[in-house]
Design a protein around this motif. Structure first.
Motif, PDB file in Angstrom:
ATOM      1  N   MET A 171       0.842  -1.204   0.000  1.00  0.00           N
ATOM      2  CA  MET A 171       0.000   0.000   0.000  1.00  0.00           C
ATOM      3  C   MET A 171       0.876   1.253   0.000  1.00  0.00           C
ATOM      4  SD  MET A 171      -3.213  -1.144   0.314  1.00  0.00           S
ATOM      5  CE  MET A 171      -4.184   0.206   1.003  1.00  0.00           C
ATOM      6  N   GLN A 172       0.378   2.323  -0.611  1.00  0.00           N
ATOM      7  CA  GLN A 172       1.111   3.577  -0.561  1.00  0.00           C
ATOM      8  C   GLN A 172       1.008   4.173   0.834  1.00  0.00           C
ATOM      9  OE1 GLN A 172       0.114   6.496  -3.535  1.00  0.00           O
ATOM     10  NE2 GLN A 172       1.734   7.910  -2.891  1.00  0.00           N
ATOM     11  N   LEU A 173       2.158   4.591   1.365  1.00  0.00           N
ATOM     12  CA  LEU A 173       2.205   5.170   2.712  1.00  0.00           C
ATOM     13  C   LEU A 173       3.440   6.041   2.865  1.00  0.00           C
ATOM     14  CD1 LEU A 173       1.153   5.334   5.685  1.00  0.00           C
ATOM     15  CD2 LEU A 173       2.612   3.349   6.161  1.00  0.00           C
ATOM     16  N   SER A 174       3.219   7.238   3.385  1.00  0.00           N
ATOM     17  CA  SER A 174       4.313   8.133   3.756  1.00  0.00           C
ATOM     18  C   SER A 174       3.779   9.053   4.843  1.00  0.00           C
ATOM     19  CB  SER A 174       4.783   8.956   2.546  1.00  0.00           C
ATOM     20  OG  SER A 174       3.788   9.889   2.164  1.00  0.00           O
ATOM     21  N   ILE A 175       4.603   9.941   5.355  1.00  0.00           N
ATOM     22  CA  ILE A 175       4.129  10.841   6.410  1.00  0.00           C
ATOM     23  C   ILE A 175       2.943  11.691   5.916  1.00  0.00           C
ATOM     24  CG2 ILE A 175       4.749  12.620   8.095  1.00  0.00           C
ATOM     25  CD1 ILE A 175       7.666  11.738   7.841  1.00  0.00           C
ATOM     26  N   PRO A 176       3.038  12.335   4.743  1.00  0.00           N
ATOM     27  CA  PRO A 176       1.866  13.112   4.284  1.00  0.00           C
ATOM     28  C   PRO A 176       0.748  12.228   3.734  1.00  0.00           C
ATOM     29  CG  PRO A 176       3.914  13.879   3.246  1.00  0.00           C
ATOM     30  CD  PRO A 176       4.203  12.551   3.870  1.00  0.00           C
ATOM     31  N   PHE A 177       1.110  11.110   3.095  1.00  0.00           N
ATOM     32  CA  PHE A 177       0.130  10.239   2.449  1.00  0.00           C
ATOM     33  C   PHE A 177      -0.194   9.076   3.393  1.00  0.00           C
ATOM     34  CE2 PHE A 177      -1.827   7.347  -0.471  1.00  0.00           C
ATOM     35  CZ  PHE A 177      -2.297   8.104  -1.528  1.00  0.00           C
ATOM     36  N   SER A 178      -1.009   9.357   4.379  1.00  0.00           N
ATOM     37  CA  SER A 178      -1.229   8.363   5.435  1.00  0.00           C
ATOM     38  C   SER A 178      -2.685   8.311   5.869  1.00  0.00           C
ATOM     39  CB  SER A 178      -0.325   8.663   6.640  1.00  0.00           C
ATOM     40  OG  SER A 178      -0.465  10.005   7.069  1.00  0.00           O
ATOM     41  N   SER A 179      -3.579   8.208   4.899  1.00  0.00           N
ATOM     42  CA  SER A 179      -5.001   8.175   5.238  1.00  0.00           C
ATOM     43  C   SER A 179      -5.366   6.924   6.034  1.00  0.00           C
ATOM     44  CB  SER A 179      -5.850   8.249   3.967  1.00  0.00           C
ATOM     45  OG  SER A 179      -5.647   7.119   3.137  1.00  0.00           O
ATOM     46  N   MET A 180      -4.620   5.847   5.866  1.00  0.00           N
ATOM     47  CA  MET A 180      -4.911   4.642   6.636  1.00  0.00           C
ATOM     48  C   MET A 180      -4.683   4.866   8.130  1.00  0.00           C
ATOM     49  SD  MET A 180      -1.744   1.989   5.934  1.00  0.00           S
ATOM     50  CE  MET A 180      -1.804   2.058   4.150  1.00  0.00           C
ATOM     51  N   ILE A 181      -3.888   5.885   8.453  1.00  0.00           N
ATOM     52  CA  ILE A 181      -3.660   6.256   9.852  1.00  0.00           C
ATOM     53  C   ILE A 181      -4.609   7.367  10.273  1.00  0.00           C
ATOM     54  CG2 ILE A 181      -1.999   7.286  11.451  1.00  0.00           C
ATOM     55  CD1 ILE A 181       0.214   5.818   9.857  1.00  0.00           C
ATOM     56  N   SER A 182      -4.722   8.402   9.454  1.00  0.00           N
ATOM     57  CA  SER A 182      -5.540   9.557   9.842  1.00  0.00           C
ATOM     58  C   SER A 182      -7.019   9.213   9.968  1.00  0.00           C
ATOM     59  CB  SER A 182      -5.356  10.696   8.829  1.00  0.00           C
ATOM     60  OG  SER A 182      -5.755  10.309   7.538  1.00  0.00           O
ATOM     61  N   SER A 183      -7.517   8.298   9.144  1.00  0.00           N
ATOM     62  CA  SER A 183      -8.943   7.953   9.237  1.00  0.00           C
ATOM     63  C   SER A 183      -9.264   7.282  10.559  1.00  0.00           C
ATOM     64  CB  SER A 183      -9.355   7.044   8.078  1.00  0.00           C
ATOM     65  OG  SER A 183      -8.672   5.808   8.112  1.00  0.00           O
ATOM     66  N   GLY A 184      -8.274   6.596  11.131  1.00  0.00           N
ATOM     67  CA  GLY A 184      -8.466   5.993  12.447  1.00  0.00           C
ATOM     68  C   GLY A 184      -8.378   7.011  13.563  1.00  0.00           C
ATOM     69  N   LEU A 185      -7.393   7.906  13.457  1.00  0.00           N
ATOM     70  CA  LEU A 185      -7.222   8.924  14.489  1.00  0.00           C
ATOM     71  C   LEU A 185      -8.390   9.904  14.513  1.00  0.00           C
ATOM     72  CD1 LEU A 185      -3.401   9.729  14.225  1.00  0.00           C
ATOM     73  CD2 LEU A 185      -4.594   8.650  16.130  1.00  0.00           C
ATOM     74  N   GLU A 186      -9.003  10.128  13.362  1.00  0.00           N
ATOM     75  CA  GLU A 186     -10.105  11.089  13.287  1.00  0.00           C
ATOM     76  C   GLU A 186     -11.469  10.402  13.234  1.00  0.00           C
ATOM     77  OE1 GLU A 186      -9.368  14.376  10.519  1.00  0.00           O
ATOM     78  OE2 GLU A 186      -7.233  13.823  10.558  1.00  0.00           O
ATOM     79  N   ALA A 187     -11.516   9.198  13.772  1.00  0.00           N
ATOM     80  CA  ALA A 187     -12.781   8.468  13.815  1.00  0.00           C
ATOM     81  C   ALA A 187     -13.856   9.284  14.536  1.00  0.00           C
ATOM     82  CB  ALA A 187     -12.595   7.129  14.533  1.00  0.00           C
TER      83      ALA A 187
END
Length: 305
Positions: A171-187
């Motif tokens: 999967m694409q992942l970087s510090i700016p490109f991290s929707s898989m992380i942000s969507s969880g944090l902003e649940a």
């Protein structure tokens, strides 16, 4: 080189993977030295795809390995199939089988350690994928299987028929490109980043012992973000601050951010620059603190509710 467990297997893999998509950018005479450098750094995991360079990347890699006389069991070879360039995606039995035979011939090997299905095929028939995986496994042509760019529901659809464990999801992942992380944090928030675009793939992979492999770890939606992107001044300031603290480069810190995540994410380095691959390899020796990890995350423009 830091190693980690691969999926649910007993295979130990390096934290850094060399992505071979750009290997044709090197003069062919320089490829053996570059592969040798990677091996010296502990990077013995090489990621290919049948479409990279139209197959030429696998051919050049095989020539380099032959010149170096690298024993097959000292390398972990992964390749991907399923994309018919410019036409369609194809997970049919015949296409998978033909693709793997071509990959093996170009790489000059009898087997792949890992085969990934590339972009999801809208016309996938899990029964055909299962038949292909069974044949590839029983014939010894592929040891382990995985996917790339798949949502949990798409993996579950495959598992309806596929008996082999899905061991990786690229999967694409970087510090700016991290929707898989942000969507969880902003649940439970009415924010743009709370939108679930991947079906909670990060949590799903952790729950099911699937190794996430991060591609484009130094790219944002608008291109490279280390030094060269004016959209990320705060992120580059923090990268610089931490690079000074750890006596490494900004690139090293950007890769270390991915490796710090407890999911055990492999980082795929696609660079063909000898200096840069050394910088990325150094990330395996940097352990960011929790505060530093979040500071980098916030500096990329993400929020904490």
């Amino acid at each position: 080189m830091k190693t980690m467990k691969f999926g649910s297997t007993d295979l130990l893999v390096p934290a850094i993977v060399l992505g071979c998509m750009r290997i044709t950018e090197l003069d062919e005479s320089a490829v053996p030295a570059y592969i040798a450098q990677c091996l010296d750094l502990g990077i013995n995991f090489f990621d290919h795809a049948d479409i990279y360079g139209g197959g030429e990347c696998e051919i050049r890699f095989a020539r380099a390995v032959k010149r170096l006389s690298v024993p097959r069991d000292k390398m972990i070879l992964q390749s991907k199939c399923g994309i018919v360039p410019g036409k369609m995606y194809d997970f049919s039995y015949d296409y998978i089988m033909k693709s793997v035979d071509g990959i093996l011939e170009r790489l000059g090997t009898d087997y792949l350690d890992i085969l990934l299905l590339h972009r999801p095929d809208a016309l996938v028939e899990p029964e055909e994928v299962a038949a292909a995986f069974d044949k590839l496994e029983s014939s010894g042509k592929v040891r382990y299987f995985g996917v790339s760019n798949h949502k949990p529901s798409q993996i579950e659809l495959l598992k309806k028929c596929v008996k082999q464990d899905i061991q990786a999801n690229q999967m694409q992942l970087s510090i700016p490109f991290s929707s898989m992380i942000s969507s969880g944090l902003e649940a439970n928030m009415m924010t743009d980043s709370a939108v679930n675009r991947d079906g909670d793939v990060l949590d799903y992979c952790r729950l099911n012992d699937i190794t996430i492999q991060a591609w484009s770890p130094f790219q944002s939606a608008g291109g490279a973000f280390v030094d060269s992107n004016e959209k990320f001044p705060d992120l580059n300031w923090v990268l610089g601050e931490l690079s000074a603290k750890y006596n490494v480069t900004k690139t090293t810190i950007a890769a270390a951010w991915i490796l710090r995540h407890p999911a055990g994410i492999q980082t795929i380095a696609g660079t063909m620059n000898p200096q840069r691959i050394s910088e990325i390899a150094n990330a395996a020796e940097v352990e960011l603190t929790r505060e530093e990890w979040y500071k980098l995350y916030l500096s990329a423009g993400h929020i904490l509710p």
